[in-house]
Design an enzyme around this catalytic site. Structure first.
Site, PDB file in Angstrom:
ATOM      1  N   ASP A 147       0.850  -1.203   0.000  1.00 60.48           N
ATOM      2  CA  ASP A 147       0.000   0.000   0.000  1.00 60.48           C
ATOM      3  C   ASP A 147       0.882   1.248   0.000  1.00 60.48           C
ATOM      4  O   ASP A 147       0.839   2.061   0.923  1.00 60.48           O
ATOM      5  CB  ASP A 147      -0.967   0.014   1.206  1.00 60.48           C
ATOM      6  CG  ASP A 147      -0.242   0.080   2.549  1.00 60.48           C
ATOM      7  OD1 ASP A 147      -0.830   0.634   3.505  1.00 60.48           O
ATOM      8  OD2 ASP A 147       0.912  -0.375   2.639  1.00 60.48           O
TER       9      ASP A 147
ATOM     10  N   ASP B  56       6.727   1.203   1.942  1.00 58.83           N
ATOM     11  CA  ASP B  56       6.460   0.204   0.898  1.00 58.83           C
ATOM     12  C   ASP B  56       7.347   0.471  -0.317  1.00 58.83           C
ATOM     13  O   ASP B  56       7.884  -0.450  -0.935  1.00 58.83           O
ATOM     14  CB  ASP B  56       5.005   0.277   0.438  1.00 58.83           C
ATOM     15  CG  ASP B  56       3.999   0.093   1.542  1.00 58.83           C
ATOM     16  OD1 ASP B  56       3.777   1.043   2.312  1.00 58.83           O
ATOM     17  OD2 ASP B  56       3.443  -1.018   1.644  1.00 58.83           O
TER      18      ASP B  56
ATOM     19  N   ASN C  65      -2.496   2.862   3.383  1.00 54.66           N
ATOM     20  CA  ASN C  65      -1.976   4.210   3.638  1.00 54.66           C
ATOM     21  C   ASN C  65      -2.793   5.285   2.918  1.00 54.66           C
ATOM     22  O   ASN C  65      -2.895   6.413   3.383  1.00 54.66           O
ATOM     23  CB  ASN C  65      -0.512   4.293   3.191  1.00 54.66           C
ATOM     24  CG  ASN C  65       0.407   3.537   4.121  1.00 54.66           C
ATOM     25  OD1 ASN C  65       0.242   3.571   5.333  1.00 54.66           O
ATOM     26  ND2 ASN C  65       1.363   2.824   3.544  1.00 54.66           N
TER      27      ASN C  65
ATOM     28  N   THR D 133       2.910  -6.030   2.814  1.00 54.46           N
ATOM     29  CA  THR D 133       3.346  -4.862   3.590  1.00 54.46           C
ATOM     30  C   THR D 133       2.218  -3.845   3.780  1.00 54.46           C
ATOM     31  O   THR D 133       2.475  -2.681   4.098  1.00 54.46           O
ATOM     32  CB  THR D 133       4.550  -4.173   2.912  1.00 54.46           C
ATOM     33  OG1 THR D 133       4.125  -3.688   1.619  1.00 54.46           O
ATOM     34  CG2 THR D 133       5.720  -5.131   2.745  1.00 54.46           C
TER      35      THR D 133
ATOM     36  N   PHE E 249      -1.245  -0.446  12.368  1.00 57.09           N
ATOM     37  CA  PHE E 249      -2.109   0.030  11.284  1.00 57.09           C
ATOM     38  C   PHE E 249      -2.558  -1.080  10.326  1.00 57.09           C
ATOM     39  O   PHE E 249      -3.752  -1.202  10.028  1.00 57.09           O
ATOM     40  CB  PHE E 249      -1.374   1.126  10.502  1.00 57.09           C
ATOM     41  CG  PHE E 249      -2.161   1.686   9.352  1.00 57.09           C
ATOM     42  CD1 PHE E 249      -1.925   1.250   8.058  1.00 57.09           C
ATOM     43  CD2 PHE E 249      -3.157   2.633   9.560  1.00 57.09           C
ATOM     44  CE1 PHE E 249      -2.661   1.746   6.984  1.00 57.09           C
ATOM     45  CE2 PHE E 249      -3.894   3.146   8.498  1.00 57.09           C
ATOM     46  CZ  PHE E 249      -3.643   2.694   7.215  1.00 57.09           C
ATOM     47  N   ASN E 250      -1.639  -1.868   9.788  1.00 58.84           N
ATOM     48  CA  ASN E 250      -2.009  -2.853   8.769  1.00 58.84           C
ATOM     49  C   ASN E 250      -3.044  -3.856   9.279  1.00 58.84           C
ATOM     50  O   ASN E 250      -3.947  -4.252   8.547  1.00 58.84           O
ATOM     51  CB  ASN E 250      -0.777  -3.619   8.274  1.00 58.84           C
ATOM     52  CG  ASN E 250       0.101  -2.777   7.373  1.00 58.84           C
ATOM     53  OD1 ASN E 250      -0.355  -1.795   6.796  1.00 58.84           O
ATOM     54  ND2 ASN E 250       1.368  -3.139   7.264  1.00 58.84           N
TER      55      ASN E 250
ATOM     56  N   HIS F 261       9.487   0.452   8.106  1.00 59.56           N
ATOM     57  CA  HIS F 261       8.856  -0.817   8.460  1.00 59.56           C
ATOM     58  C   HIS F 261       8.939  -1.867   7.345  1.00 59.56           C
ATOM     59  O   HIS F 261       9.453  -2.962   7.547  1.00 59.56           O
ATOM     60  CB  HIS F 261       7.366  -0.594   8.762  1.00 59.56           C
ATOM     61  CG  HIS F 261       7.061   0.490   9.722  1.00 59.56           C
ATOM     62  ND1 HIS F 261       7.116   0.334  11.096  1.00 59.56           N
ATOM     63  CD2 HIS F 261       6.654   1.773   9.515  1.00 59.56           C
ATOM     64  CE1 HIS F 261       6.756   1.468  11.690  1.00 59.56           C
ATOM     65  NE2 HIS F 261       6.479   2.345  10.762  1.00 59.56           N
ATOM     66  N   ASP F 262       8.401  -1.546   6.189  1.00 60.84           N
ATOM     67  CA  ASP F 262       8.147  -2.580   5.177  1.00 60.84           C
ATOM     68  C   ASP F 262       9.408  -3.161   4.574  1.00 60.84           C
ATOM     69  O   ASP F 262       9.428  -4.335   4.175  1.00 60.84           O
ATOM     70  CB  ASP F 262       7.251  -2.008   4.063  1.00 60.84           C
ATOM     71  CG  ASP F 262       5.894  -1.632   4.592  1.00 60.84           C
ATOM     72  OD1 ASP F 262       5.254  -0.746   4.009  1.00 60.84           O
ATOM     73  OD2 ASP F 262       5.471  -2.218   5.611  1.00 60.84           O
TER      74      ASP F 262
HETATM   75  O1  RIB Z   1       2.289   0.336  10.778  1.00 63.77           O
HETATM   76  C1  RIB Z   1       3.185   0.467   9.699  1.00 63.77           C
HETATM   77  C2  RIB Z   1       2.610  -0.136   8.459  1.00 63.77           C
HETATM   78  O2  RIB Z   1       1.418   0.539   8.093  1.00 63.77           O
HETATM   79  C3  RIB Z   1       3.554   0.018   7.241  1.00 63.77           C
HETATM   80  O3  RIB Z   1       3.328  -1.048   6.351  1.00 63.77           O
HETATM   81  C4  RIB Z   1       3.092   1.295   6.624  1.00 63.77           C
HETATM   82  O4  RIB Z   1       3.399   1.372   5.227  1.00 63.77           O
HETATM   83  C5  RIB Z   1       1.601   1.200   6.834  1.00 63.77           C
HETATM   84  O5  RIB Z   1       1.078   0.383   5.782  1.00 63.77           O
HETATM   85 CA    CA Z   2       2.726  -0.514   4.043  1.00 63.57          CA
END
Ligand code: RIB
Ligand code: CA
Length: 309
Positions: free
Chosen positions: A9, A14, A38, A122, A163-164, A237-238
């Site tokens: 996303d 990403d 996102n 991701t 979040f994801n 993160h990703d």
């Molecule tokens: O919490 C971080 C994640 O949520 C990452 O994958 C960021 O790109 C969002 O998608």
């Molecule tokens: Ca992401």
């Protein structure tokens, strides 16, 4: 060689995951799929096409689910901006998404494979869950799922949920309960992967078209993380998920039971990680714990440097 379907996303981190996966000789991105997260799926798809064009990726891009399995949408403009990839201006892009839904593209790519495909997720897990529901037989074609999502002790979208997972807890539950080999790379791991000012300056010094865009992405992402979370530098993160596929030794993991809360008034989207096996329930995930930062940044910096020819 690890064949990868990257479900994402974009999203600043990403985008960096895409750039790492495309540049490393041991990974072959055979399909890029996008999902709402996102930003809206229209925007994450446009962003994926822009990054693919910048990097010279040949993989088809398939647009996916625009809402969670229960029909909700939750974006993150406070972190990624209105476009979902604010900061840089990308070069003109004449790529278009293929005329196939991401869920069908995932099913078709897995069905055509010889069972050695790695799903790297991701973003929210909506596409992955929908593909498993539509064609359960694809489990035989998936070597493992490596996902960025969840956390052992806290959240970033709510105090309990990352979040994801928060965006689509029902999809996450389907994926975590699929029985597939699964590695969960959560916030405790990814918060060790922060792009410090020294790292940004090292990328700026590379002075190639991709590195210049990466610097602008990190500058925007870094500003968001300072403003929203008080971080001194942004966690990418990703990219950790792709780094793990390239070199599993880049982080330690522990086999744990992970259950997904889908109903809690305050905890919906929480990954309930049984780190000490107190439930006695069969483990269903390798949970990432410690990052080898030197090795991680060696992979990332080599990736950005490689775009300089
Ligand atoms: O919490 C971080 C994640 O949520 C990452 O994958 C960021 O790109 C969002 O998608
Ligand atoms: Ca992401």
């Amino acid at each position: 060689m690890r064949k990868i379907i990257l479900d994402c996303d974009p999203g600043h981190d990403d985008a960096l995951a895409m750039l790492l996966a495309h540049s490393h000789p041991d990974t072959d991105v055979v399909l890029l799929t996008t999902v709402a997260g996102n930003q809206t799926v229209e925007k994450t798809t446009r962003n994926a096409l822009n990054v693919a064009s910048l990097a010279g990726m040949q993989a088809p891009v398939a647009k996916g689910m625009g809402r969670s399995l229960t029909g909700r949408q939750s974006t993150a403009p406070d972190i990624h901006g209105e476009s979902g990839l604010d900061g840089p201006v990308f070069p003109p892009c004449d790529l278009n998404a293929i005329d196939k839904h991401a869920v069908d593209a995932i099913i078709d790519a897995l069905t055509a494979s010889d069972g050695d495909m790695t799903m790297v997720c991701t973003g929210p897990l909506t596409n992955m869950a929908a593909a498993l529901m539509k064609e359960p037989g694809i489990v035989r074609q998936i070597r493992e799922i490596v996902l960025m999502g969840g956390a052992t002790y806290f959240g970033n979208k709510t105090p309990a949920a990352e979040f994801n997972i928060f965006v689509d807890p029902e999809a996450a539950r389907i994926v975590f309960d699929s029985g597939l080999p699964l590695t969960m790379i959560g916030l405790e791991l990814t918060h060790q992967a922060v792009a410090s000012p020294d790292i940004v300056e090292e990328i700026r010094a590379m002075d190639n078209p991709v590195a210049r865009i990466v610097v602008e992405l990190l500058e925007f992402f870094g500003h968001s993380y300072r403003e929203v979370f008080g971080f001194e530098a942004p966690p990418i993160h990703d990219a950790c998920a792709v780094a793990y596929v390239i070199d599993p030794h880049v982080m330690t993991t522990r086999s744990c039971r992970v259950d997904i809360e889908t109903k809690g008034e305050f905890t919906a989207g929480m990954t309930v990680v049984d780190l000490y096996g107190v439930t006695g329930r069969r483990p269903n995930a390798n949970v990432a714990l410690e990052l080898d930062k030197r090795r991680f940044w060696e992979l990332m910096l080599n990736a950005f440097r490689s775009y300089g020819g």
